[in-house]
Enzyme design. Structure first.
Site, short mmCIF file in Angstrom:
data_model
loop_
_atom_site.label_atom_id
_atom_site.label_comp_id
_atom_site.label_asym_id
_atom_site.label_seq_id
_atom_site.Cartn_x
_atom_site.Cartn_y
_atom_site.Cartn_z
N LYS A 114 0.82 -1.21 0.00
CA LYS A 114 0.00 0.00 0.00
C LYS A 114 0.86 1.27 0.00
CE LYS A 114 -4.14 -2.15 0.94
NZ LYS A 114 -3.75 -3.52 1.09
C1 LIG Z 1 -4.39 -4.65 0.67
C2 LIG Z 1 -3.64 -5.90 0.60
C3 LIG Z 1 -3.95 -6.90 -0.33
C4 LIG Z 1 -5.13 -6.78 -1.27
O1 LIG Z 1 -5.00 -5.75 -2.18
P1 LIG Z 1 -6.27 -5.21 -2.96
O2 LIG Z 1 -5.77 -4.04 -3.73
O3 LIG Z 1 -7.28 -4.85 -1.93
O4 LIG Z 1 -6.73 -6.31 -3.84
C5 LIG Z 1 -3.15 -8.00 -0.37
N1 LIG Z 1 -2.12 -8.16 0.48
C6 LIG Z 1 -1.80 -7.25 1.40
C7 LIG Z 1 -0.67 -7.51 2.31
C8 LIG Z 1 -2.54 -6.08 1.49
O5 LIG Z 1 -2.22 -5.15 2.38
#
Ligand SMILES: *Cc1c(COP(=O)(O)O)cnc(C)c1O
Length: 468
Positions: A114
């Site tokens: 993120k």
């Molecule tokens: C947010 C997240 C995901 C999923 O990502 P999306 O964009 O919601 O599909 C997968 N793995 C981790 C560690 C995350 O923080």
């Protein structure tokens, strides 16, 4: 020329990039998508082989900002954003075995992918608010990682207040501490008595309350925000540029809100040669079921070792539905209405398109544990449980040109799960160890819209009129 964005539900004005950035969700409840897809030509894509991550980011993102943000401004913000990562490669590749390479997206300040989008988003938002002499309040829901990334990215912002809702007791200690230990008074972590989907529903309800939305200058940083998606497109191009592939690569992507995998779809739409886009889910398998059956049907959320994917309503799927239905906003609107009324909708004419665009695999908790153990034993590499879902998916879906597994978190973010599986507790990188002993600041609120809205009104400077 400036690209405009339209809503997937067809009932909101077309906006430019800056307004879409500030708006998050469209006023008709839909999500913004570009009115037309820009295309990167083969020469530009070939030039990425010798370009840095930041240079690739500028080439990939600028067509989406249009003239509203200049290439130079974008380059400055991308340079600052990616300087917060602990390696100049930003998202390094690790080859595990022939045909299988891991793309490590967790080298940012909160050890989750993120950060890649959020660090840039924070700078884009501050830039636009500065230009307009405005303020904003960000209210977001997190299943664990978004919250920490948002609080970290905005903790020194003069123009933005951040309120993050997380499901009480359902995020890891490290994840919670990343949200609750920053001392800055413009960031707030709120534990909600409910699931992630409850938190997300509260956020959506606040966006749909237009009076409230205007009063606090509400803005969103969940992956419904288009700028998040577009910032994630960069690393698909970056990864492909570093691999000398004879045939198109495939990508296995741990998926929750369908944001990261949708960024892969965008990469393909704008010119990246891609073989398979593999949706990797944990036991919350709504997407693999939708691909297999043509029906998108909600079940109860089950708690797994990959909590960031413990989701049944994948918000960004709406963007894909819009595309797969031939941009039929009426179809999207009725599908979403049916989802609210009955917990399901039929993919109808969009189903064959879904099956041709994506493969999908659901990894059981047993698959995840075995994969983590085996990858450690055979390759000396520790997968986090989210990445392990994608690893399982990549091994199950044979591909000709090789598969890139997106690694979305550092294993030290989920130490209990990793210790239970491997017997060894992964250590936080030394520069983050201090958060485990810092005092925490948490607000606990019930799953009630009015109570949460009151809290936001009390805290945000956009409504209280306190100067930044
Ligand atoms: C947010 C997240 C995901 C999923 O990502 P999306 O964009 O919601 O599909 C997968 N793995 C981790 C560690 C995350 O923080």
């Amino acid at each position: 020329m400036t690209l405009k964005y339209i809503s997937t539900r067809g009932g909101a004005d077309a906006l430019g990039f800056e307004d879409v950035l500030l708006a998050g969700l469209a006023r008709d409840g839909g999500l913004y998508v570009p009115e037309t897809w820009p295309v990167l030509n083969a020469g530009t894509i070939a030039s990425f082989a010798t370009k840095s991550f930041v240079e690739i980011a500028v080439d990939v993102i600028h067509p989406f900002t249009g003239d509203e943000i200049s290439r130079d401004e974008l380059r400055r913000m991308a340079t600052e954003a990616y300087a917060t990562f602990d390696t100049p490669e930003v998202t390094p590749l690790v080859r595990i075995k022939p045909g299988l390479t891991i793309l490590e997206l967790f080298h940012g300040p909160t050890l989750a992918f993120k950060d890649v989008a959020m660090q840039l988003l924070a700078r884009l938002l501050d830039h636009v608010l500065e230009k307009r002499n405005a303020r904003a309040t960000i209210v977001g829901a997190t299943s664990g990682d978004t919250g920490g990334a948002a609080i970290e990215a905005f903790r020194s912002s003069k123009r933005v207040d951040v309120v993050i809702l997380f499901p009480d007791g359902r995020v890891s200690d490290v994840q919670r501490r990343m949200m609750t230990t920053p001392k800055e008074q413009n960031v707030h972590a709120v534990a909600i008595g409910g699931t992630f989907d409850d938190c997300q529903s509260l956020v959506k309800a606040m966006f749909n309350d237009h009076a409230f939305r205007d009063r606090v200058e509400l803005s969103g940083v969940n992956s419904i925000n288009w700028a998040r998606i577009v910032a994630q497109v960069t690393y698909y191009f970056w990864a492909a540029s570093r691999i000398d592939a004879k045939t198109p690569l495939s990508f296995a992507v741990p998926t929750g809100n369908f944001g990261d995998i949708f960024a892969g779809y965008v990469a393909k739409r704008i010119g990246l040669p891609v073989d398979k886009l593999i949706i990797a889910s944990n036991e919350n398998d709504i997407l693999p079921r939708a691909v297999a059956t043509g029906v998108y049907a909600i079940k109860d959320v089950v708690a797994t070792t990959s909590p960031s994917m413990d989701i049944q309503i994948s918000s960004n799927f709406e963007r894909y539905l819009f595309e797969a239905s031939g941009r039929d906003a009426d179809f999207v609107r009725s599908a979403m209405a049916s989802l609210i009324a009955t917990g399901r909708f039929d993919l109808g004419p969009a189903w064959p398109q879904l099956q041709s665009d994506f493969a999908a695999v659901s990894a059981s908790e047993d698959d995840v544990a075995k994969s983590i153990k085996r990858t450690k034993a055979e390759h000396g590499y520790v997968l986090d449980p989210h990445t392990a879902c994608a690893f399982v998916a990549a091994e199950r879906e044979a591909t000709a040109g090789g598969t890139i597994v997106l690694s979305t978190a550092h294993p030290a973010k989920f130490p209990d799960a990793i210790e239970a599986i491997t017997g060894a507790r992964p250590a936080l990188p030394a520069h983050l160890a201090y958060i485990m002993t810092e005092p925490e600041r948490i607000e606990t609120l019930p799953n009630m819209l009015s109570v949460v809205q009151d809290f936001v009104l009390k805290k945000c400077r956009a409504a209280t009129g306190t100067s930044p």
